[in-house]
Design a protein around this motif. Structure first.
Motif, PDB file in Angstrom:
ATOM      1  N   LYS A   1       0.861  -1.188   0.000  1.00 53.69           N
ATOM      2  CA  LYS A   1       0.000   0.000   0.000  1.00 53.69           C
ATOM      3  C   LYS A   1       0.895   1.236   0.000  1.00 53.69           C
ATOM      4  CE  LYS A   1      -3.068   2.513   2.991  1.00 53.69           C
ATOM      5  NZ  LYS A   1      -2.093   3.539   2.983  1.00 53.69           N
ATOM      6  N   PRO A   2       0.872   2.019  -1.055  1.00 55.83           N
ATOM      7  CA  PRO A   2       0.125   1.814  -2.309  1.00 55.83           C
ATOM      8  C   PRO A   2       0.665   0.601  -3.073  1.00 55.83           C
ATOM      9  CG  PRO A   2       1.701   3.607  -2.538  1.00 55.83           C
ATOM     10  CD  PRO A   2       1.717   3.223  -1.073  1.00 55.83           C
ATOM     11  N   ALA A   3       0.054   0.348  -4.234  1.00 54.15           N
ATOM     12  CA  ALA A   3       0.420  -0.848  -4.997  1.00 54.15           C
ATOM     13  C   ALA A   3       1.897  -0.823  -5.383  1.00 54.15           C
ATOM     14  CB  ALA A   3      -0.453  -0.960  -6.243  1.00 54.15           C
ATOM     15  N   ALA A   4       2.547  -1.958  -5.217  1.00 53.77           N
ATOM     16  CA  ALA A   4       3.978  -2.069  -5.538  1.00 53.77           C
ATOM     17  C   ALA A   4       4.191  -2.110  -7.054  1.00 53.77           C
ATOM     18  CB  ALA A   4       4.557  -3.326  -4.890  1.00 53.77           C
ATOM     19  N   ASP A   5       5.423  -1.882  -7.447  1.00 52.50           N
ATOM     20  CA  ASP A   5       5.816  -1.963  -8.859  1.00 52.50           C
ATOM     21  C   ASP A   5       6.674  -3.204  -9.050  1.00 52.50           C
ATOM     22  OD1 ASP A   5       6.060  -1.250 -11.508  1.00 52.50           O
ATOM     23  OD2 ASP A   5       7.857  -0.042 -11.161  1.00 52.50           O
ATOM     24  N   ILE A   6       6.444  -3.925 -10.159  1.00 55.54           N
ATOM     25  CA  ILE A   6       7.185  -5.155 -10.449  1.00 55.54           C
ATOM     26  C   ILE A   6       7.959  -4.984 -11.748  1.00 55.54           C
ATOM     27  CG2 ILE A   6       6.993  -7.599 -11.035  1.00 55.54           C
ATOM     28  CD1 ILE A   6       4.645  -7.838  -9.211  1.00 55.54           C
TER      29      ILE A   6
ATOM     30  N   VAL B   1      10.503  -6.520  -6.864  1.00 54.94           N
ATOM     31  CA  VAL B   1       9.376  -5.746  -6.335  1.00 54.94           C
ATOM     32  C   VAL B   1       9.921  -4.479  -5.687  1.00 54.94           C
ATOM     33  CG1 VAL B   1       7.464  -5.726  -4.694  1.00 54.94           C
ATOM     34  CG2 VAL B   1       7.986  -7.809  -5.973  1.00 54.94           C
ATOM     35  N   GLU B   2       9.476  -3.326  -6.193  1.00 53.18           N
ATOM     36  CA  GLU B   2       9.939  -2.037  -5.680  1.00 53.18           C
ATOM     37  C   GLU B   2       8.784  -1.299  -5.016  1.00 53.18           C
ATOM     38  OE1 GLU B   2      11.600  -0.042  -9.020  1.00 53.18           O
ATOM     39  OE2 GLU B   2      13.305  -1.419  -9.219  1.00 53.18           O
ATOM     40  N   HIS B   3       9.087  -0.641  -3.868  1.00 50.56           N
ATOM     41  CA  HIS B   3       8.042   0.059  -3.115  1.00 50.56           C
ATOM     42  C   HIS B   3       8.693   1.106  -2.229  1.00 50.56           C
ATOM     43  CE1 HIS B   3       4.669   0.599  -0.235  1.00 50.56           C
ATOM     44  NE2 HIS B   3       3.927   0.312  -1.308  1.00 50.56           N
ATOM     45  N   VAL B   4       7.966   2.186  -1.956  1.00 52.62           N
ATOM     46  CA  VAL B   4       8.497   3.277  -1.145  1.00 52.62           C
ATOM     47  C   VAL B   4       8.814   2.812   0.265  1.00 52.62           C
ATOM     48  CG1 VAL B   4       6.176   4.041  -0.483  1.00 52.62           C
ATOM     49  CG2 VAL B   4       8.078   5.665  -0.423  1.00 52.62           C
ATOM     50  N   ALA B   5       8.133   1.786   0.743  1.00 49.83           N
ATOM     51  CA  ALA B   5       8.375   1.299   2.104  1.00 49.83           C
ATOM     52  C   ALA B   5       9.629   0.440   2.210  1.00 49.83           C
ATOM     53  CB  ALA B   5       7.168   0.494   2.590  1.00 49.83           C
ATOM     54  N   LEU B   6      10.246   0.078   1.085  1.00 52.25           N
ATOM     55  CA  LEU B   6      11.408  -0.811   1.102  1.00 52.25           C
ATOM     56  C   LEU B   6      12.738  -0.074   1.138  1.00 52.25           C
ATOM     57  CD1 LEU B   6      10.215  -3.535  -1.425  1.00 52.25           C
ATOM     58  CD2 LEU B   6      10.152  -3.600   1.070  1.00 52.25           C
TER      59      LEU B   6
ATOM     60  N   SER C   1      14.557   1.659  -1.087  1.00 58.02           N
ATOM     61  CA  SER C   1      15.465   1.403  -2.220  1.00 58.02           C
ATOM     62  C   SER C   1      16.112   0.025  -2.185  1.00 58.02           C
ATOM     63  CB  SER C   1      16.570   2.477  -2.293  1.00 58.02           C
ATOM     64  OG  SER C   1      16.006   3.763  -2.405  1.00 58.02           O
ATOM     65  N   THR C   2      15.560  -0.890  -1.388  1.00 58.32           N
ATOM     66  CA  THR C   2      16.060  -2.261  -1.359  1.00 58.32           C
ATOM     67  C   THR C   2      14.924  -3.189  -1.773  1.00 58.32           C
ATOM     68  OG1 THR C   2      17.532  -1.680   0.473  1.00 58.32           O
ATOM     69  CG2 THR C   2      17.206  -4.020   0.038  1.00 58.32           C
ATOM     70  N   PRO C   3      14.796  -3.464  -3.061  1.00 56.46           N
ATOM     71  CA  PRO C   3      13.642  -4.231  -3.543  1.00 56.46           C
ATOM     72  C   PRO C   3      13.698  -5.689  -3.106  1.00 56.46           C
ATOM     73  CG  PRO C   3      15.201  -3.854  -5.330  1.00 56.46           C
ATOM     74  CD  PRO C   3      15.702  -3.071  -4.160  1.00 56.46           C
ATOM     75  N   HIS C   4      12.490  -6.284  -3.017  1.00 60.82           N
ATOM     76  CA  HIS C   4      12.404  -7.728  -2.827  1.00 60.82           C
ATOM     77  C   HIS C   4      12.605  -8.392  -4.189  1.00 60.82           C
ATOM     78  CE1 HIS C   4      11.389  -7.286   1.242  1.00 60.82           C
ATOM     79  NE2 HIS C   4      10.082  -7.083   1.140  1.00 60.82           N
ATOM     80  N   GLN C   5      13.387  -9.482  -4.197  1.00 62.02           N
ATOM     81  CA  GLN C   5      13.663 -10.168  -5.459  1.00 62.02           C
ATOM     82  C   GLN C   5      13.539 -11.669  -5.305  1.00 62.02           C
ATOM     83  OE1 GLN C   5      17.538  -8.897  -6.835  1.00 62.02           O
ATOM     84  NE2 GLN C   5      16.721  -7.048  -7.765  1.00 62.02           N
TER      85      GLN C   5
END
Length: 435
Positions: free
Chosen positions: A157-162, A207-212, A214-218
């Motif tokens: 939340k909001p929707a993540a980017d892939i 997976v990129e998100h403002v809550a991460l 700058s460390t995306p889940h991969q």
């Protein structure tokens, strides 16, 4: 004493009047000040309300449901996650630990003046996306098969980017977003028709998100693609000669890897198993002789197909000068492209020289004019031509006789020939030619 008693009421009135004026002035300038807060789900949110001017009026925090959280330093709602940080006449700060998406909303700070003054602060809670998962590829694919890889992540939340990557090079996917309560479920699919080049290729979903921060889940899926064998024979000697050690290697690629490979000579089994040794994919001939001449074939197969390659062996006499490998003739032949380029350059330069020479000769044709003949082009007779001609007039009489003699020799010519020699220099040259 009567004088002292008369003064005291006056002083009390003056003080009371001043306090009333200050209180009225303070109530007009008393406004609670708040700020919006954004936190990540699971962290702690601090909500602060400040007042620049306060005459000991109480402050209060309320949640989006208008439930009182704290009134001054007094806790009103039984929630162990909510604690008092600081309470004074000018500030009321509270903390909410282990924030959830349901805590998001508009919080109210109230200053209990007459009338009551309020300030709003919006608490935004960022939903952290779950680690992604790739589905749709649970078994080895076969070359030419259509495969769809789908990456799924929930709870953002909001929707993540892939984003998709194939061996660190980005590829495009098709994205789909669905709301699930207060958070979102995001999918992204990559469609491909696999071939042998995709075997071992690593497809990474990021997976990129403002809550991460700058460390995306991969997550990465390494493809396994089955395909039929491809065979090539590699030889160890360019010019095989009698008595030499010789090796042929059957380089076969396929998945599953074809095991074992089969060697034959001239369509049959190897004739001399003592000198011809098969080790894995290699055929070794320990000592070459003329009887080894022939066509060697390597064949490899798996459950998807069979493939083979051939090598023609010709054994040369030992130390024979000028011998070459028949299999390498095509690689050692002349460079026809280079020769053709050189010939083209030579022809081009020759043509350019001929064109320039032709233009030069055409430009100077018929323009020869001696210094003695200048000015005599249009003279009607010898006397006038000699007079008009430039140069020394000392030999004028000789020039006149020469001109008249030459003229007599051309009286038998046709008129068009005389017309052609229409100037003195050309007539003189023409007479010399016919004499």
């Amino acid at each position: 004493m009567s004088t002292r008693a008369a003064v005291q009421p006056l002083m009390f009135f003056t003080v009371s009047e001043a306090a009333t004026k200050n209180k009225a002035k303070g109530s007009q300038g008393q406004f609670p000040i708040t700020q919006n807060v954004t936190v990540v789900e699971g962290s702690t949110a601090n909500m602060t309300c400040r007042v620049d001017y306060n005459d000991n009026t109480s402050l209060q925090w309320s949640n989006p449901a208008q439930q009182t959280l704290f009134f001054g330093d007094k806790k009103a709602l039984r929630d162990n996650r909510i604690e008092l940080v600081r309470a004074s006449w000018k500030e009321l700060t509270i903390s909410i630990s282990e924030v959830t998406l349901s805590d998001e909303g508009q919080y109210t700070c109230s200053l209990f003046t007459m009338p009551v003054k309020t300030s709003k602060a919006f608490l935004t809670v960022l939903g952290v996306p779950e680690k992604p998962e790739i589905i749709g590829f649970s078994r080895p694919a076969v070359e030419g098969e259509d495969v769809t890889l789908t990456c799924i992540t929930t709870g953002s939340k909001p929707a993540a980017d892939i984003r998709w990557f194939r061996n660190d090079k980005e590829v495009q996917g098709v994205k789909e977003v669905n709301a699930t309560g207060r958070s979102f479920t995001v999918r992204s699919a990559v469609h491909l028709r696999v071939d042998r080049k995709d075997d071992g290729a690593a497809y990474t979903c990021s997976v990129e998100h403002v809550a991460l921060n700058s460390t995306p889940h991969q997550v990465t899926e390494v493809l396994e693609v089955h395909y039929a064998p491809k065979v090539e024979i590699v030889h160890s000697l360019i010019v095989p000669q009698e008595g030499q050690y010789f090796k042929l290697e059957c380089v076969s690629k396929g998945n599953p890897l074809p095991e074992p490979v089969v060697w034959t000579k001239d369509g049959g089994e190897l004739p001399d198993v003592e000198r011809m040794i098969v080790e894995g994919r290699e055929l070794i001939i320990t000592t070459l002789n003329k009887t080894d001449n022939g066509t060697y074939r390597c064949e490899a197969s798996n459950h998807l197909g069979t493939n083979s390659d051939e090598y023609v062996l010709f054994v040369y006499a030992k130390d024979l000068p000028g011998t070459t490998d028949p299999n390498a003739l095509t690689q050692q032949g002349p460079d026809h492209a280079l020769i053709g380029g050189v010939v083209a350059v030579v022809v081009f330069i020759t043509l350019c020289f001929i064109i320039v020479l032709g233009r030069y000769l055409a430009r100077h044709k018929g323009t020869y004019l001696t210094n003695e003949a200048k000015g005599a082009e249009d003279a009607p007779d010898a006397d006038t031509a000699i007079i008009n001609a430039e140069g020394n007039h000392a030999h004028a009489e000789e020039k006149k006789e020469y001109y008249q003699g030459a003229a007599r020799n051309v009286v038998h010519l046709k008129s068009e020939n005389l017309g052609f020699a229409n100037n003195y220099a050309l007539r003189e040259e023409y007479v010399r030619c016919i004499m």
